[in-house]
Design an enzyme around this catalytic site. Sequence first.
Site, PDB file in Angstrom:
ATOM      1  CD  GLU A  99     -16.118   3.683 -11.885  1.00  0.00           C
ATOM      2  OE1 GLU A  99     -17.125   3.216 -11.327  1.00  0.00           O
ATOM      3  OE2 GLU A  99     -15.736   4.857 -11.745  1.00  0.00           O
ATOM      4  CG  HIS A 159      -7.542   6.844  -7.372  1.00  0.00           C
ATOM      5  ND1 HIS A 159      -6.185   6.802  -7.540  1.00  0.00           N
ATOM      6  CD2 HIS A 159      -7.790   6.325  -6.147  1.00  0.00           C
ATOM      7  CE1 HIS A 159      -5.628   6.283  -6.463  1.00  0.00           C
ATOM      8  NE2 HIS A 159      -6.577   5.984  -5.604  1.00  0.00           N
ATOM      9  CB  ALA A 184     -11.258   1.686 -11.869  1.00  0.00           C
ATOM     10  N   GLY A 221     -12.212  -1.068  -8.258  1.00  0.00           N
ATOM     11  CA  GLY A 221     -12.660  -0.697  -6.919  1.00  0.00           C
ATOM     12  C   GLY A 221     -14.158  -0.466  -6.831  1.00  0.00           C
ATOM     13  CG  ASP A 273      -4.724   0.585  -9.774  1.00  0.00           C
ATOM     14  OD1 ASP A 273      -4.602  -0.252  -8.863  1.00  0.00           O
ATOM     15  OD2 ASP A 273      -4.211   1.713  -9.729  1.00  0.00           O
ATOM     16  CB  ALA A 285      -0.912  -0.007   1.228  1.00  0.00           C
ATOM     17  CB  SER A 328       4.581   0.481  -2.742  1.00  0.00           C
ATOM     18  OG  SER A 328       3.766   0.068  -3.837  1.00  0.00           O
ATOM     19  N   GLY A 329       3.860   3.308  -4.469  1.00  0.00           N
ATOM     20  CA  GLY A 329       4.154   3.977  -5.729  1.00  0.00           C
ATOM     21  C   GLY A 329       3.893   3.106  -6.942  1.00  0.00           C
ATOM     22  CE  LYS A 330      -0.307  -1.552  -5.091  1.00  0.00           C
ATOM     23  NZ  LYS A 330      -0.278  -0.573  -4.003  1.00  0.00           N
TER      24      LYS A 330
END
Length: 176
Positions: free
Chosen positions: A67, A54, A38, A40, A89, A15, A17-19
């Site tokens: 999405e 986002h 997406a 989420g 993502d 979490a 981390s910049g991924k």
Amino acid sequence: MTASHSRSILVLGGARSGKSRFAEGLARDTGLDRFYLATGRAWDDEMRARIETHKADRADDGWTTHEEPLDLVGALKALDKRERVILVDCLTLWVTNLMMEQGRDVDADGAALAAGLGDIKATVIFVSNEVGLGIVPENKMARAFRDHAGRLHQAIAAKADEVYFVAAGLPLKMKG
């Protein structure tokens, strides 16, 4: 990295981390039309706010956002064109969504995703949280989540042309 060299990429990290930022850079570097897939779901107000942030961050940066919380294979097929890069993502949110749905076989859905990678014409970049570096979770659902995510990561990594691990904003190339 060019689209002709890498068709599928997995970016793992913890979490914050910049991924995602790293994956977005990889997508931009392809020069292809950029699509953000997406996974989420807004389960609460905090998650709803994160999703809106986002979306706003990508709004003026050339991304087309779609999405899809469950049918990732179908969404990839619908967006699939050689001149596109699709950034997914993230896989761990997808696993969460599958686990929350009645009657879903998470491992079968993951196997279908991995098996279909070879048929995708677009460049696909998967982002996911590495969850196997910590202690063994104390409850059954959390252990099942960790196990599903770990098996999915292994299946996608085996098929991917490139795999990166990102920590503290620094990418480590693991494959490709």
